[in-house]
Design a protein around this motif. Structure first.
Motif, PDB file in Angstrom:
ATOM      1  N   PHE A  40       0.896  -1.212   0.082  1.00 48.89           N
ATOM      2  CA  PHE A  40      -0.025   0.045   0.071  1.00 48.89           C
ATOM      3  C   PHE A  40       0.710   1.362  -0.099  1.00 48.89           C
ATOM      4  CE2 PHE A  40      -2.538   3.285   2.346  1.00 48.89           C
ATOM      5  CZ  PHE A  40      -3.484   3.492   1.348  1.00 48.89           C
ATOM      6  N   GLU A  41       1.887   1.227   0.713  1.00 47.92           N
ATOM      7  CA  GLU A  41       2.838   2.423   0.734  1.00 47.92           C
ATOM      8  C   GLU A  41       3.454   2.666  -0.478  1.00 47.92           C
ATOM      9  OE1 GLU A  41       5.628   1.374   3.955  1.00 47.92           O
ATOM     10  OE2 GLU A  41       3.832   1.902   5.441  1.00 47.92           O
ATOM     11  N   ILE A  42       3.939   1.576  -1.170  1.00 48.94           N
ATOM     12  CA  ILE A  42       4.500   1.586  -2.305  1.00 48.94           C
ATOM     13  C   ILE A  42       3.129   2.307  -3.704  1.00 48.94           C
ATOM     14  CG2 ILE A  42       5.250   0.318  -4.588  1.00 48.94           C
ATOM     15  CD1 ILE A  42       6.730  -1.423  -2.300  1.00 48.94           C
ATOM     16  N   SER A  43       2.190   1.659  -3.350  1.00 48.26           N
ATOM     17  CA  SER A  43       1.071   2.044  -4.383  1.00 48.26           C
ATOM     18  C   SER A  43       0.936   3.839  -4.052  1.00 48.26           C
ATOM     19  CB  SER A  43      -0.215   1.729  -4.053  1.00 48.26           C
ATOM     20  OG  SER A  43      -0.320   0.128  -4.343  1.00 48.26           O
ATOM     21  N   VAL A  44       1.016   4.190  -2.774  1.00 44.50           N
ATOM     22  CA  VAL A  44       0.849   5.714  -2.508  1.00 44.50           C
ATOM     23  C   VAL A  44       1.968   6.436  -3.332  1.00 44.50           C
ATOM     24  CG1 VAL A  44       0.773   7.505  -0.813  1.00 44.50           C
ATOM     25  CG2 VAL A  44      -0.575   5.417  -0.602  1.00 44.50           C
ATOM     26  N   ARG A  45       3.182   5.943  -3.281  1.00 45.66           N
ATOM     27  CA  ARG A  45       4.339   6.600  -3.695  1.00 45.66           C
ATOM     28  C   ARG A  45       4.314   6.578  -5.175  1.00 45.66           C
ATOM     29  NH1 ARG A  45       8.242   3.858  -0.243  1.00 45.66           N
ATOM     30  NH2 ARG A  45       8.705   2.491  -1.853  1.00 45.66           N
ATOM     31  N   ILE A  46       3.366   5.525  -5.951  1.00 47.84           N
ATOM     32  CA  ILE A  46       3.553   5.538  -7.601  1.00 47.84           C
ATOM     33  C   ILE A  46       2.475   6.597  -8.035  1.00 47.84           C
ATOM     34  CG2 ILE A  46       3.043   3.714  -9.236  1.00 47.84           C
ATOM     35  CD1 ILE A  46       4.442   1.811  -7.929  1.00 47.84           C
ATOM     36  N   TYR A 133       6.442   4.265 -19.116  1.00 51.66           N
ATOM     37  CA  TYR A 133       5.849   3.954 -18.062  1.00 51.66           C
ATOM     38  C   TYR A 133       6.502   3.540 -17.130  1.00 51.66           C
ATOM     39  CZ  TYR A 133       2.151   2.032 -15.219  1.00 51.66           C
ATOM     40  OH  TYR A 133       1.260   1.330 -14.050  1.00 51.66           O
ATOM     41  N   VAL A 134       7.421   2.390 -17.357  1.00 50.60           N
ATOM     42  CA  VAL A 134       8.092   1.726 -16.513  1.00 50.60           C
ATOM     43  C   VAL A 134       9.105   2.620 -16.001  1.00 50.60           C
ATOM     44  CG1 VAL A 134       9.954  -0.035 -16.035  1.00 50.60           C
ATOM     45  CG2 VAL A 134       7.844  -0.652 -17.396  1.00 50.60           C
ATOM     46  N   LEU A 135       9.680   3.511 -16.709  1.00 54.11           N
ATOM     47  CA  LEU A 135      10.748   4.193 -16.048  1.00 54.11           C
ATOM     48  C   LEU A 135       9.986   5.612 -15.277  1.00 54.11           C
ATOM     49  CD1 LEU A 135      12.989   4.928 -19.574  1.00 54.11           C
ATOM     50  CD2 LEU A 135      13.489   3.509 -17.355  1.00 54.11           C
ATOM     51  N   VAL A 142      10.793   4.652  -6.741  1.00 61.16           N
ATOM     52  CA  VAL A 142      12.135   4.261  -5.626  1.00 61.16           C
ATOM     53  C   VAL A 142      13.011   5.398  -5.733  1.00 61.16           C
ATOM     54  CG1 VAL A 142      11.596   1.888  -5.658  1.00 61.16           C
ATOM     55  CG2 VAL A 142      13.127   2.965  -7.413  1.00 61.16           C
ATOM     56  N   GLY A 143      12.950   6.443  -6.457  1.00 62.32           N
ATOM     57  CA  GLY A 143      13.734   7.706  -6.325  1.00 62.32           C
ATOM     58  C   GLY A 143      14.745   7.722  -7.244  1.00 62.32           C
ATOM     59  N   ILE A 144      14.789   6.893  -8.572  1.00 64.44           N
ATOM     60  CA  ILE A 144      15.859   6.878  -9.344  1.00 64.44           C
ATOM     61  C   ILE A 144      15.555   8.010 -10.128  1.00 64.44           C
ATOM     62  CG2 ILE A 144      17.015   5.497 -11.163  1.00 64.44           C
ATOM     63  CD1 ILE A 144      16.170   3.006  -9.798  1.00 64.44           C
ATOM     64  N   THR A 145      16.455   9.092 -10.351  1.00 65.44           N
ATOM     65  CA  THR A 145      16.300  10.095 -11.059  1.00 65.44           C
ATOM     66  C   THR A 145      17.394   9.933 -12.403  1.00 65.44           C
ATOM     67  OG1 THR A 145      18.068  11.297  -9.853  1.00 65.44           O
ATOM     68  CG2 THR A 145      15.494  11.420  -9.269  1.00 65.44           C
ATOM     69  N   LYS A 146      18.505   9.243 -12.597  1.00 62.94           N
ATOM     70  CA  LYS A 146      19.365   9.168 -13.487  1.00 62.94           C
ATOM     71  C   LYS A 146      19.102   7.942 -14.051  1.00 62.94           C
ATOM     72  CE  LYS A 146      22.742  12.354 -11.550  1.00 62.94           C
ATOM     73  NZ  LYS A 146      23.914  12.658 -10.974  1.00 62.94           N
ATOM     74  N   PHE A 147      18.371   7.976 -15.362  1.00 55.32           N
ATOM     75  CA  PHE A 147      18.055   6.747 -15.995  1.00 55.32           C
ATOM     76  C   PHE A 147      19.177   6.099 -16.594  1.00 55.32           C
ATOM     77  CE2 PHE A 147      13.734   8.413 -16.617  1.00 55.32           C
ATOM     78  CZ  PHE A 147      13.244   8.199 -15.182  1.00 55.32           C
TER      79      PHE A 147
END
Length: 174
Positions: A40-46, A133-135, A142-147
């Motif tokens: 649920f926490e991950i869903s809220v972040r997404i 979408y995945v990116l 999860v906070g990744i900003t540099k792809f």
């Protein structure tokens, strides 16, 4: 027999995990509720990334840019033997799975289920991924900003999937 297996598989799998966890002395219920809480926490972040992606795809489709691009590319696509009706699907597929399924539904309604264009669209739909979408959703959550190389690798994989889908469909359906 297959019908029975397909109906019974999920309940049997759940029972297996419950029995296995109990045998290993894992607090099954507590572990399950902890996993549900984390999910649920991950869903809220997404959610913010998901909404942003859906709005961007909706604006792109509603603007008519895809149709304009398909009209512009029609002579080149015809020369290659590719129906221009497939271009919107090829573009939107890397952006949104639901948007691509909507375009596929339009193609199927326009041409019919047995038409080679519809069959090719179905193969294309299954041969590529929703890269952006995945990116945006998963990396963003999860906070990744540099792809780094993820964008280019995803685009290359999508193009390869679409090209191979077109080639295989040309051999199989035309």
């Amino acid at each position: 027999m297959i019908s029975f297996i397909s109906v019974a598989f999920i309940p049997l799998l759940i029972c297996f995990f419950l029995i296995y966890g109990t045998c290993k002395r894992v607090p099954v219920y507590e572990t399950f509720t902890q996993g549900a809480k984390e999910g649920f926490e991950i869903s809220v972040r997404i959610i913010p990334y998901l909404v942003a992606m859906m709005v961007a795809v909706g604006m792109f489709r509603a603007s008519g840019a895809i149709d304009l691009l398909a009209k512009w590319a029609n002579p080149f696509l015809t020369w290659l033997g590719i129906p221009a009706d497939l271009l919107p699907l090829a573009i939107v597929r890397s952006l949104s799975g639901s948007g691509a399924r909507g375009i596929f539904a339009e193609i199927a309604a326009t041409h019919g289920a047995d038409n080679p264009i519809t069959k090719t669209a179905a193969v294309m739909l299954g041969s590529s991924e929703t890269t952006f979408y995945v990116l945006s959703v998963y990396f963003g959550s999860v906070g990744i900003t540099k792809f780094r190389h993820a964008v280019s690798a995803g685009i290359i994989a999508d193009l390869a999937g679409i090209i191979i889908a077109l080639i295989v469909s040309k051999i199989a359906f035309y």
